[in-house]
Design a protein around this motif. Structure first.
Motif, PDB file in Angstrom:
ATOM      1  N   GLU A 292      -0.419  11.918  -1.210  1.00 56.78           N
ATOM      2  CA  GLU A 292      -1.564  13.512  -1.174  1.00 56.78           C
ATOM      3  C   GLU A 292      -1.755  14.368  -2.623  1.00 56.78           C
TER       4      GLU A 292
ATOM      5  N   SER B 103      -7.595   2.197  -6.143  1.00 51.20           N
ATOM      6  CA  SER B 103      -8.131   2.836  -5.096  1.00 51.20           C
ATOM      7  C   SER B 103      -9.332   2.499  -5.102  1.00 51.20           C
TER       8      SER B 103
ATOM      9  N   GLU C 207      -5.097  12.888   1.510  1.00 42.34           N
ATOM     10  CA  GLU C 207      -4.315  12.433   1.402  1.00 42.34           C
ATOM     11  C   GLU C 207      -4.960  10.434   1.613  1.00 42.34           C
ATOM     12  N   LYS C 208      -4.928   9.777   0.636  1.00 38.55           N
ATOM     13  CA  LYS C 208      -5.819   8.555  -0.264  1.00 38.55           C
ATOM     14  C   LYS C 208      -4.737   7.022  -0.215  1.00 38.55           C
ATOM     15  N   GLN C 209      -5.101   5.876   0.333  1.00 35.89           N
ATOM     16  CA  GLN C 209      -4.242   4.453   0.342  1.00 35.89           C
ATOM     17  C   GLN C 209      -5.172   4.006  -0.872  1.00 35.89           C
ATOM     18  N   TYR C 210      -3.580   3.675  -1.931  1.00 40.55           N
ATOM     19  CA  TYR C 210      -3.695   2.925  -2.916  1.00 40.55           C
ATOM     20  C   TYR C 210      -3.091   1.445  -2.522  1.00 40.55           C
TER      21      TYR C 210
ATOM     22  N   PHE D 225       0.583  -1.088   0.273  1.00 35.61           N
ATOM     23  CA  PHE D 225      -0.514   0.237   0.313  1.00 35.61           C
ATOM     24  C   PHE D 225       0.497   1.202   0.046  1.00 35.61           C
ATOM     25  N   ILE D 226       0.050   2.519  -0.533  1.00 34.89           N
ATOM     26  CA  ILE D 226       0.681   3.321  -0.766  1.00 34.89           C
ATOM     27  C   ILE D 226      -0.043   4.078  -0.452  1.00 34.89           C
ATOM     28  N   THR D 227       0.378   5.303   0.298  1.00 31.81           N
ATOM     29  CA  THR D 227      -0.981   7.086   0.311  1.00 31.81           C
ATOM     30  C   THR D 227       0.109   8.226  -0.299  1.00 31.81           C
TER      31      THR D 227
END
Length: 87
Positions: A12, A39, A18-21, A8-10
């Motif tokens: 911005e 995501s 911020e959104k997690q992918y 996972f990577i966050t």
């Protein structure tokens, strides 16, 4: 049923949100490394840049570059089906 670990990577965005992918794929093409992120049904294709040993993601601004990379990735995926263990 087997589960596979996911990276996972966050990210911005320009508004500071911020959104997690999930990192769906990392692949090399045209002497560049690309990351396919996903995501909630949204997919992003980003280029991985390296600066003095530090890696960071850069969005693709050229639609032709993005489309050609995605087309080539799709052809590669279809030519090499995923192992059934990961389905």
């Amino acid at each position: 049923m087997s589960s596979r670990e996911r990276d996972f990577i966050t990210i911005e965005d320009e508004r500071g949100i911020e959104k997690q992918y999930v990192v769906e794929a990392l692949f090399d093409m045209r002497n560049q490394t690309y990351a396919l992120l996903q995501s909630n049904g949204e997919a992003l294709l980003m280029r991985v840049e390296d600066d003095k040993g530090e890696q960071y993601l850069v969005g693709l601004t050229d639609p032709e570059e993005r489309d050609s990379i995605l087309d080539a990735y799709q052809i590669a995926v279809e030519a090499t089906p995923a192992d059934k263990e990961f389905c």
